[in-house]
Design a protein around this motif. Structure first.
Motif, short mmCIF file in Angstrom:
data_model
loop_
_atom_site.label_atom_id
_atom_site.label_comp_id
_atom_site.label_asym_id
_atom_site.label_seq_id
_atom_site.Cartn_x
_atom_site.Cartn_y
_atom_site.Cartn_z
N THR C 8 -22.57 -26.93 6.30
CA THR C 8 -22.37 -28.26 5.73
C THR C 8 -20.88 -28.50 5.63
N PRO C 9 -20.39 -29.63 6.15
CA PRO C 9 -18.94 -29.87 6.08
C PRO C 9 -18.49 -30.01 4.63
N MET C 10 -17.23 -29.65 4.37
CA MET C 10 -16.70 -29.72 3.02
C MET C 10 -16.30 -31.15 2.70
N PRO C 11 -16.74 -31.70 1.58
CA PRO C 11 -16.37 -33.09 1.26
C PRO C 11 -14.88 -33.23 0.99
N ILE C 15 -16.28 -36.53 -2.57
CA ILE C 15 -17.41 -37.41 -2.22
C ILE C 15 -17.45 -37.85 -0.76
N PHE C 16 -16.31 -37.83 -0.10
CA PHE C 16 -16.28 -38.43 1.22
C PHE C 16 -16.65 -37.44 2.31
N TYR C 17 -17.29 -37.95 3.34
CA TYR C 17 -17.63 -37.15 4.51
C TYR C 17 -16.33 -36.95 5.30
N PRO C 18 -16.06 -35.72 5.81
CA PRO C 18 -14.81 -35.47 6.54
C PRO C 18 -14.66 -36.42 7.72
#
Lengths: 199, 207, 271
Positions: C8-11, C15-18
């Motif tokens: 899972t990518p790190m926010p 809150i924001f998607y990379p």
């Protein structure tokens, strides 16, 4: 020369007659094209969305939300009822909202990449020219600063337009070759595939 | 109400899509994908919208025997005949495919090919040196065309390099500048609709 | 390793998607600027005017020409759908043209390729006639959908223009390869033509064949220019400020790139 190619060749020639002037042959081909294209888009909508959704999503998986959205889209047909046409505003505004959201949701990321790609070093004549032309073009599209009406603003306008004409001329020249090759493709179909006089 | 609620629908839908695309939660719940799918399904639900309008116009032409009503008959037979065929056979049916392959791709590509003739007439009209702007357009266009064909290189060896430079430097830079401004403008237009400052799509009358 | 599920990518900022953060803040900043400047204009504070855009100045003249000649005005909104900003930007122009045509009893024929856009344009034109007090003059048969196919649409418009010979041809919206077909047909017929699109590959063809062409972003300033509504002009001021900021950022980025120190800046924008 088979029946399918013959029909295709006759319709091709009918469309090409528009170069001379508007005539009954072109008009028949035009009306056939609109009719077939409209029918094909409806058939595709049924085959790709409506039939699979009803058969699989609704009948087997009970996805009634999918059915609800299809019916919501169908509310657009109220447009054709004069007294009730206002009802079609609801799905229409949902479509517009989706379109607006689509621009704002998916547009920024490639745009940011475009900006960072403009971070070019000023270590060559070409790069300096590139950056200057980009900057002049952006400045041309400043609509409201007061200096737009001054002599400096008019000078910038003049040079920006000249530079843009250069870009447009290059694009025009580039596209011309592609269009000529399309005509050659049609001529190949007529003389090779239909009449068989060309190998 | 007849305008206010639709405007709210527009803004809320746009906001949901923006936030779900940008945030971890939205992506985890796959909201953008779900909305994309429902958009396509809703669009499919309205698939006959345009054809009903077309049919109404052409039926009126036929009933009132207006000039050219025979062509209206041609259109309606093609439209509904082909549609009914596709309904029973689907777009993969043998007869459907045969009719499609004999007509649409050829009609469409021939229309595209007509542009080759129109380019010649457009170039003749436009590429007269009326002023410095059109002169620059003409000269640059000519350099690019000649730089792309063998005869151009035979006339002047430097032409292909000049063409490459024009495409890579000034043309590319102008396109970059235009694209940046266009993107900002497109975001501004979308934000105006989201903030309900732009309401052309619902009209300006009272509810 | 081969069969491990993707991590899972790190926010970003929790809150924001990379990859989406910079874009979101850009939209937020522009939205804020638009809100602030439109409010300023709405409370009566002075708003600068938009520089002259010849194409938009000539719309009235073009419609007047059609009125005097007793011929129709043709308006093409292009081939884009409701997700295209060009189509959305064309709607206020269409509304203005429809109102003016309704006022002077000039026939307006509006053609579409996308059936959803057809639905929206039908609503716009109908409301324009109602607003001018002439609902009985609205003719739904003059708002036309000509098939979902790009070339079906173009051929039908070509046929219509050659038969009806409108005196004015407006083309504002999203256009692709059919540009030259439509514009050259109008030029050969002697139509007064005003066009605008943001498709950079098609602008040269409009420039070559039309009397006036809106270049790129000028199409997006059209609604504010035509309506002269201070609130909308305020939003154009916000657009200009955003462009100035971007121009400044590219200059700063270029300076850093010259000293080979721009990586941190690119990484910042990539978040």
């Amino acid at each position: 020369m088979n029946a399918q190619n013959t029909i295709a060749a006759v319709l091709t020639l009918c469309i090409l007659t528009i170069i001379w002037k508007e005539n009954p042959a072109f008009r028949i081909a035009e009306h056939l094209m609109v009719g077939f294209a409209a029918a094909h888009s409806m058939v595709r909508a049924i085959d790709n969305y409506i039939r699979p959704t009803l058969k699989t999503d609704v009948a087997h998986e009970g996805d009634y939300i999918a059915l609800a959205f299809m019916l919501f889209g169908a509310v657009m047909y109220f447009r054709h009822m004069p007294r009730l046409s206002w009802i079609a505003r609801y799905p229409m505004c949902w479509f517009v909202g989706y379109g607006v959201g689509y621009t704002l949701a998916y547009g920024p990321r490639p745009f940011i990449k475009q900006i960072t790609d403009t971070f070019i070093p000023f270590n060559s004549v070409n790069n300096v020219i590139y950056f200057t032309v980009t900057l002049i073009t952006i400045v041309y599209f400043f609509f409201t600063p007061r200096w737009r009406d001054s002599s400096l603003g008019k000078q910038i306008d003049r040079w920006a337009r000249r530079v843009m004409m250069m870009g447009f001329g290059a694009t025009f020249g580039n596209v011309v070759q592609g269009r000529i090759s399309l005509l050659l493709g049609r001529l190949q179909f007529l003389f090779r595939d239909w009449l068989g006089v060309m190998k | 109400m007849k305008r206010t609620i639709p405007l709210i629908i527009t803004s809320v839908t746009a906001l949901v899509l923006i936030l779900s695309q940008a945030t971890m939660l939205g992506r985890k719940l796959e909201i953008p994908k779900i909305l994309d799918r429902y958009y396509l399904l809703a669009q499919a639900g309205a698939f006959m919208l345009g054809s009903i309008g077309r049919t109404r116009l052409h039926l009126q032409n036929i009933i009132r025997r207006r000039e050219g009503y025979a062509y209206s008959i041609v259109l309606l037979v093609a439209l509904w005949g082909f549609f009914i065929l596709g309904l029973f056979q689907t777009s993969n049916g043998r007869v459907y495919q045969w009719v499609f392959n004999a007509t649409l791709p050829h009609l469409e590509s021939t229309t595209f090919a007509v542009i080759a003739f129109y380019i010649a007439s457009a170039a003749y009209r436009a590429f007269r040196m009326r002023n410095i702007d059109s002169s620059i357009l003409l000269i640059t266009g000519a350099l690019v065309i000649l730089g792309s064909v063998p005869i151009g290189e035979a006339m002047w060896k430097a032409l292909p390099s000049i063409k490459t430079w024009i495409m890579n430097v000034p043309n590319s830079a102008v396109q970059r500048g235009l694209q940046i401004c266009i993107r900002v403008g497109s975001f501004a237009v979308a934000l105006r609709v989201l903030l309900a400052l732009e309401r052309a799509h619902v009209g300006r009358g009272s509810d | 390793m081969l069969f491990a599920a993707p991590a899972t990518p790190m926010p970003v900022l929790g809150i924001f998607y990379p990859g989406e953060t910079a874009g979101f803040f850009l939209i937020f900043m522009l939205g804020l600027l638009i809100y602030v400047f439109s409010r300023r204009a709405g409370t009566g504070k002075r708003v600068p005017s938009i520089r002259k855009i010849p194409g938009l100045e000539s719309i009235d003249e073009a419609i007047g020409r059609a009125t005097e000649m007793g011929k129709a005005v043709h308006y093409s909104i292009g081939i884009g759908g409701v997700t295209h900003a060009d189509t959305i930007a064309s709607w206020p122009i269409l509304e203005y043209v429809a109102r003016t045509c309704a006022k002077y009893d000039t026939k307006l024929v509006q053609t579409n390729r996308n059936y959803l856009v057809y639905g929206v344009c039908d609503e716009i034109i109908k409301q324009a006639y109602v607003a001018v007090g002439k609902p009985e003059s609205y003719n739904p048969n003059d708002v036309r959908w000509y098939s979902d196919s790009q070339w079906g649409y173009s051929t039908a418009v070509l046929g219509y223009m050659n038969r009806d010979k409108p005196s004015t041809n407006f083309m504002f919206g999203s256009f692709a390869a059919e540009t030259l077909l439509l514009a050259e047909a109008g030029a050969v017929l002697g139509c007064m033509q005003i066009a605008g699109t943001t498709n950079i590959l098609q602008i040269p063809f409009f420039v070559a064949t039309c009397d006036y062409t809106l270049l790129g972003e000028e199409l997006y300033a059209a609604s504010a220019y035509i309506s002269k509504d201070p609130v909308l002009v305020g939003t154009v001021v916000a657009q200009d400020i955003m462009k100035m900021l971007i121009a400044a950022v590219t200059l700063v980025g270029g300076i850093f790139a010259t000293f080979k120190a721009d990586k941190w800046l690119k990484n910042l924008f990539a978040k």
